[in-house]
Design a protein around this motif. Structure first.
Motif, PDB file in Angstrom:
ATOM      1  N   LEU A   7      38.296 108.974  70.861  1.00 42.73           N
ATOM      2  CA  LEU A   7      38.342 110.351  70.364  1.00 42.73           C
ATOM      3  C   LEU A   7      38.688 110.414  68.875  1.00 42.73           C
ATOM      4  O   LEU A   7      38.204 111.301  68.157  1.00 42.73           O
ATOM      5  CB  LEU A   7      39.375 111.159  71.158  1.00 42.73           C
ATOM      6  CG  LEU A   7      39.033 111.419  72.627  1.00 42.73           C
ATOM      7  CD1 LEU A   7      40.180 112.137  73.317  1.00 42.73           C
ATOM      8  CD2 LEU A   7      37.749 112.231  72.753  1.00 42.73           C
ATOM      9  N   SER A   8      39.502 109.486  68.397  1.00 39.37           N
ATOM     10  CA  SER A   8      39.860 109.501  66.971  1.00 39.37           C
ATOM     11  C   SER A   8      38.782 108.844  66.110  1.00 39.37           C
ATOM     12  O   SER A   8      38.452 109.329  65.022  1.00 39.37           O
ATOM     13  CB  SER A   8      41.202 108.800  66.755  1.00 39.37           C
ATOM     14  OG  SER A   8      41.122 107.421  67.036  1.00 39.37           O
ATOM     15  N   GLN A   9      38.207 107.735  66.606  1.00 35.30           N
ATOM     16  CA  GLN A   9      37.285 106.969  65.770  1.00 35.30           C
ATOM     17  C   GLN A   9      35.887 107.572  65.685  1.00 35.30           C
ATOM     18  O   GLN A   9      35.124 107.233  64.772  1.00 35.30           O
ATOM     19  CB  GLN A   9      37.195 105.528  66.274  1.00 35.30           C
ATOM     20  CG  GLN A   9      38.501 104.746  66.114  1.00 35.30           C
ATOM     21  CD  GLN A   9      39.019 104.778  64.689  1.00 35.30           C
ATOM     22  OE1 GLN A   9      38.392 104.264  63.773  1.00 35.30           O
ATOM     23  NE2 GLN A   9      40.193 105.386  64.501  1.00 35.30           N
TER      24      GLN A   9
ATOM     25  N   MET B 272      33.763 107.622  62.286  1.00 30.76           N
ATOM     26  CA  MET B 272      32.355 107.203  62.214  1.00 30.76           C
ATOM     27  C   MET B 272      31.526 108.140  61.339  1.00 30.76           C
ATOM     28  O   MET B 272      30.492 107.739  60.799  1.00 30.76           O
ATOM     29  CB  MET B 272      31.745 107.153  63.622  1.00 30.76           C
ATOM     30  CG  MET B 272      31.975 105.830  64.344  1.00 30.76           C
ATOM     31  SD  MET B 272      31.330 105.855  66.036  1.00 30.76           S
ATOM     32  CE  MET B 272      29.669 106.461  65.795  1.00 30.76           C
ATOM     33  N   PHE B 273      31.964 109.383  61.218  1.00 34.45           N
ATOM     34  CA  PHE B 273      31.257 110.352  60.374  1.00 34.45           C
ATOM     35  C   PHE B 273      32.010 110.595  59.073  1.00 34.45           C
ATOM     36  O   PHE B 273      31.866 111.653  58.451  1.00 34.45           O
ATOM     37  CB  PHE B 273      31.057 111.664  61.141  1.00 34.45           C
ATOM     38  CG  PHE B 273      30.073 111.560  62.272  1.00 34.45           C
ATOM     39  CD1 PHE B 273      28.721 111.691  62.033  1.00 34.45           C
ATOM     40  CD2 PHE B 273      30.505 111.305  63.566  1.00 34.45           C
ATOM     41  CE1 PHE B 273      27.804 111.592  63.074  1.00 34.45           C
ATOM     42  CE2 PHE B 273      29.606 111.191  64.604  1.00 34.45           C
ATOM     43  CZ  PHE B 273      28.252 111.332  64.361  1.00 34.45           C
ATOM     44  N   ASP B 274      32.803 109.588  58.662  1.00 33.20           N
ATOM     45  CA  ASP B 274      33.559 109.651  57.402  1.00 33.20           C
ATOM     46  C   ASP B 274      34.496 110.858  57.346  1.00 33.20           C
ATOM     47  O   ASP B 274      34.733 111.434  56.277  1.00 33.20           O
ATOM     48  CB  ASP B 274      32.615 109.645  56.189  1.00 33.20           C
ATOM     49  CG  ASP B 274      32.169 108.237  55.824  1.00 33.20           C
ATOM     50  OD1 ASP B 274      32.672 107.278  56.443  1.00 33.20           O
ATOM     51  OD2 ASP B 274      31.308 108.095  54.936  1.00 33.20           O
ATOM     52  N   ALA B 275      35.007 111.260  58.504  1.00 30.82           N
ATOM     53  CA  ALA B 275      35.989 112.349  58.566  1.00 30.82           C
ATOM     54  C   ALA B 275      37.333 111.764  58.992  1.00 30.82           C
ATOM     55  O   ALA B 275      37.409 110.670  59.545  1.00 30.82           O
ATOM     56  CB  ALA B 275      35.540 113.425  59.557  1.00 30.82           C
ATOM     57  N   ALA B 276      38.400 112.503  58.712  1.00 34.31           N
ATOM     58  CA  ALA B 276      39.742 112.030  59.065  1.00 34.31           C
ATOM     59  C   ALA B 276      40.052 112.403  60.513  1.00 34.31           C
ATOM     60  O   ALA B 276      39.741 113.513  60.952  1.00 34.31           O
ATOM     61  CB  ALA B 276      40.784 112.649  58.145  1.00 34.31           C
ATOM     62  N   PRO B 277      40.667 111.498  61.275  1.00 32.48           N
ATOM     63  CA  PRO B 277      41.060 111.832  62.644  1.00 32.48           C
ATOM     64  C   PRO B 277      42.208 112.839  62.654  1.00 32.48           C
ATOM     65  O   PRO B 277      43.006 112.895  61.723  1.00 32.48           O
ATOM     66  CB  PRO B 277      41.498 110.481  63.234  1.00 32.48           C
ATOM     67  CG  PRO B 277      41.912 109.668  62.046  1.00 32.48           C
ATOM     68  CD  PRO B 277      41.030 110.115  60.909  1.00 32.48           C
TER      69      PRO B 277
ATOM     70  N   GLY C 144      44.909 113.557  70.766  1.00 35.61           N
ATOM     71  CA  GLY C 144      43.644 113.377  71.458  1.00 35.61           C
ATOM     72  C   GLY C 144      42.946 114.694  71.736  1.00 35.61           C
ATOM     73  O   GLY C 144      41.721 114.802  71.598  1.00 35.61           O
ATOM     74  N   VAL C 145      43.716 115.700  72.146  1.00 34.49           N
ATOM     75  CA  VAL C 145      43.116 117.007  72.430  1.00 34.49           C
ATOM     76  C   VAL C 145      42.525 117.620  71.163  1.00 34.49           C
ATOM     77  O   VAL C 145      41.405 118.164  71.176  1.00 34.49           O
ATOM     78  CB  VAL C 145      44.176 117.949  73.049  1.00 34.49           C
ATOM     79  CG1 VAL C 145      43.595 119.344  73.250  1.00 34.49           C
ATOM     80  CG2 VAL C 145      44.686 117.383  74.360  1.00 34.49           C
ATOM     81  N   ASP C 146      43.245 117.524  70.053  1.00 30.99           N
ATOM     82  CA  ASP C 146      42.723 118.042  68.776  1.00 30.99           C
ATOM     83  C   ASP C 146      41.446 117.320  68.372  1.00 30.99           C
ATOM     84  O   ASP C 146      40.499 117.941  67.878  1.00 30.99           O
ATOM     85  CB  ASP C 146      43.778 117.886  67.673  1.00 30.99           C
ATOM     86  CG  ASP C 146      44.964 118.812  67.861  1.00 30.99           C
ATOM     87  OD1 ASP C 146      44.815 119.815  68.576  1.00 30.99           O
ATOM     88  OD2 ASP C 146      46.039 118.516  67.309  1.00 30.99           O
ATOM     89  N   ASN C 147      41.425 115.997  68.570  1.00 29.35           N
ATOM     90  CA  ASN C 147      40.220 115.237  68.230  1.00 29.35           C
ATOM     91  C   ASN C 147      39.041 115.641  69.098  1.00 29.35           C
ATOM     92  O   ASN C 147      37.906 115.719  68.613  1.00 29.35           O
ATOM     93  CB  ASN C 147      40.485 113.731  68.392  1.00 29.35           C
ATOM     94  CG  ASN C 147      41.227 113.145  67.204  1.00 29.35           C
ATOM     95  OD1 ASN C 147      40.902 113.426  66.059  1.00 29.35           O
ATOM     96  ND2 ASN C 147      42.230 112.331  67.470  1.00 29.35           N
ATOM     97  N   LEU C 148      39.308 115.901  70.376  1.00 25.83           N
ATOM     98  CA  LEU C 148      38.236 116.318  71.276  1.00 25.83           C
ATOM     99  C   LEU C 148      37.702 117.692  70.884  1.00 25.83           C
ATOM    100  O   LEU C 148      36.476 117.896  70.779  1.00 25.83           O
ATOM    101  CB  LEU C 148      38.756 116.334  72.716  1.00 25.83           C
ATOM    102  CG  LEU C 148      37.761 116.769  73.795  1.00 25.83           C
ATOM    103  CD1 LEU C 148      36.576 115.824  73.853  1.00 25.83           C
ATOM    104  CD2 LEU C 148      38.458 116.845  75.158  1.00 25.83           C
TER     105      LEU C 148
ATOM    106  N   GLY D  84      37.989 119.157  68.023  1.00 28.28           N
ATOM    107  CA  GLY D  84      37.487 119.189  66.661  1.00 28.28           C
ATOM    108  C   GLY D  84      36.196 118.430  66.448  1.00 28.28           C
ATOM    109  O   GLY D  84      35.593 118.521  65.369  1.00 28.28           O
ATOM    110  N   PHE D  85      35.729 117.688  67.477  1.00 26.71           N
ATOM    111  CA  PHE D  85      34.515 116.892  67.284  1.00 26.71           C
ATOM    112  C   PHE D  85      33.275 117.740  67.005  1.00 26.71           C
ATOM    113  O   PHE D  85      32.453 117.373  66.160  1.00 26.71           O
ATOM    114  CB  PHE D  85      34.279 115.980  68.487  1.00 26.71           C
ATOM    115  CG  PHE D  85      33.049 115.130  68.348  1.00 26.71           C
ATOM    116  CD1 PHE D  85      32.999 114.120  67.385  1.00 26.71           C
ATOM    117  CD2 PHE D  85      31.939 115.339  69.146  1.00 26.71           C
ATOM    118  CE1 PHE D  85      31.866 113.335  67.236  1.00 26.71           C
ATOM    119  CE2 PHE D  85      30.806 114.566  69.008  1.00 26.71           C
ATOM    120  CZ  PHE D  85      30.767 113.558  68.055  1.00 26.71           C
TER     121      PHE D  85
END
Length: 506
Positions: free
Chosen positions: A130-132, A136-141, A145-149, A151-152
């Motif tokens: 979820l963070s990486q 992969m899109f040159d964005a900051a994690p 985990g919930v925020d990463n999900l 925010g994707f």
């Protein structure tokens, strides 16, 4: 091993060390990025894990270095306390490991229930993915985990416009994953020693240079000493903070459990010298203390690099030591090459690694032992994803203890009338603990006056003092109405035989 044997083994160990070095190079940098640390910090840990821990190790074929299993914990520690506080935490965690090894506690770290360990790795794997995917899109994690999900979709939407460079980075990351997957499935037998991670990163790096893609690249100093942040004496005063002490304990426990489980797995891969778990734990403690002093990442014994070491034909610790020397030489002599690697490609390696940590085969294997291990696996993983690593692991332990308590409370009680008039039998099967005293009391109260009650204990796995006292009290109280108690002691330990003998006599 004498000088002649060392010379004979050296060519084989050299070849194996090169294979391990090629596996370790992208992982050391990728795990550092996933941990919120500069890539050079991961390389320092890999060098220490190879040269120092490889020399001291109790598991001769295990390779140590930065571990994906600690990336989530380190990321959270750095976010909450800052990078400078990681050094004191790691120094204390390493000291705890060293002391645990010296006091021969290595075997106790392996007591951790497999369901908790597999669930912990699965939760960590999901968080890494979820963070990486953002990286992969040159964005900051994002922090959780919930925020990463959640925010994707925003990260993906920002990569869709053609004028954005993010889609190019994403293509490099996905290309790395595709190459690793394809290589794992279709690699020729003659080239099995070539690691898929290196192939994917090297190919995508060459492609990004050829196309001159404007993507984020690895930041590695030309002089490795610039990446060292020496621990200052003033930083040690921060360990008075209870939250940092808890963090050090959690780090020490998780790193030790992962190391010793990996060492046990490596032992099953070869027929050579077995691991000395206490010595291995002490070696890991020394390595982590050095990493704390230098401001690097924590280390564990890692199964991916260790299995590559065994498969490449290594038979001694020299392969692990040499792989550390290769890392040092490459960083010192060819740091400019590392600076050309796209960050998105390393993120792709971590996404692939994170997916592999979610081991569904392990979950199905746990199903053979009932539903509770599967529930523990799922609960541990989900708690890590939605809360934090420590909470998830503690929940897993709590469920394991709950299962033990449930088993301890299982006791079958049957009161049977025998063929001989005036004789009955109280049949007990399971664990006779204080939890079952009320049910036993009810059964004993239903015994008619003047009855000789036989209590065979051969089917009991455990009996505690509260049940023994209950039998004694009943035998004593029922003597007045003509009842007799006969306890069959066969199969019991000596330490309780005397107590039961007194119960029989009443």
């Amino acid at each position: 091993m004498n000088t002649t044997q060392i010379r004979a083994a050296l060519p084989r160990e050299l070849l194996a060390s090169v294979v391990v070095f090629l596996v370790a190079l992208p992982l050391c940098m990728g795990i550092a990025i996933a941990s919120g640390m500069p890539p050079a910090k991961g390389l320092i840990t890999g060098i220490i894990g190879g040269i120092v821990v490889g020399f001291l190790a109790g598991s001769p074929l295990q390779v140590s270095g930065p571990a994906a299993g600690l990336a989530v914990l380190v990321f959270e520690l750095v976010r909450q306390h800052g990078m400078a506080m990681l050094g004191p935490i790691l120094l204390l965690a390493g000291l705890l490991q060293l002391l645990a090894g010296r006091f021969r506690l290595g075997c106790w770290f392996r007591v951790t229930a497999p369901a908790v360990v597999y669930g912990m790795l699965a939760g960590i794997g999901v968080l890494i993915v979820l963070s990486q995917v953002h990286v992969m899109f040159d964005a900051a994690p994002l922090p959780s985990g919930v925020d990463n999900l959640l925010g994707f979709p925003t990260t993906l939407a920002s990569a869709l416009p053609q004028e954005s460079n993010a889609w190019q980075a994403g293509a490099l990351g996905l290309g790395t994953i595709a190459l690793m997957w394809g290589w794992e499935r279709f690699k020729p037998q003659r080239l099995r020693f070539v690691p898929g991670a290196l192939l994917g990163v090297a190919t995508m790096t060459a492609l990004s240079i050829w196309l001159a893609l404007p993507v984020n690249r690895v930041q590695v100093p030309a002089d490795l000493s610039e990446a060292i942040d020496w621990l200052r004496p003033d930083d040690l005063l921060a360990l008075a903070d209870p939250t940092l002490l808890v963090a050090a304990l959690a780090l020490a426990f998780i790193a030790s459990a992962e190391t010793l489980l990996s060492a046990a797995a490596v032992d099953r891969m070869h027929n050579g010298q077995r691991s000395d778990f206490d010595r291995e734990l002490s070696a890991q403690g020394v390595g982590n203390m050095l990493c704390g002093v230098l401001g690097a990442l924590p280390m564990t014994g890692v199964i991916v690099r260790s299995s590559a070491n065994v498969q490449a034909g290594a038979q001694t610790r020299y392969s692990a030591i040499l792989h550390g020397l290769w890392l040092l030489a490459f960083v010192v002599a060819l740091s400019s090459v590392l600076q050309q690697i796209p960050v998105a490609s390393l993120a792709g390696v971590l996404v692939y690694t994170g997916v592999k940590l979610v081991d569904l085969k392990a979950l199905r294997g746990l199903g053979r032992y009932g539903r509770m291990p599967m529930l523990t696996y799922a609960a541990t993983a989900l708690a890590i994803i939605f809360t934090d690593l420590l909470t998830g692991v503690l929940l897993g332990f709590a469920l394991t203890l709950l299962k033990l308590a449930f088993k301890a409370a299982r006791l079958k009680i049957n009161l049977v009338t025998l063929d001989k008039p005036g004789h009955m039998e109280l049949r007990l099967s399971g664990a006779a603990t204080f939890l079952k005293v009320p049910a036993l009391t009810q059964a004993l109260d239903s015994v008619p006056a003047g009855t000789t009650l036989h209590v065979p204990l051969g089917n009991l796995s455990y009996i505690d003092h509260s049940v023994l006292e209950l039998l004694e009290d009943w035998g004593r109280a029922s003597r007045a109405n003509g009842s007799r108690l006969r306890v069959e002691q066969r199969g019991l330990k000596r330490r309780i035989e005397g107590r039961l003998r007194r119960a029989v006599q009443v």
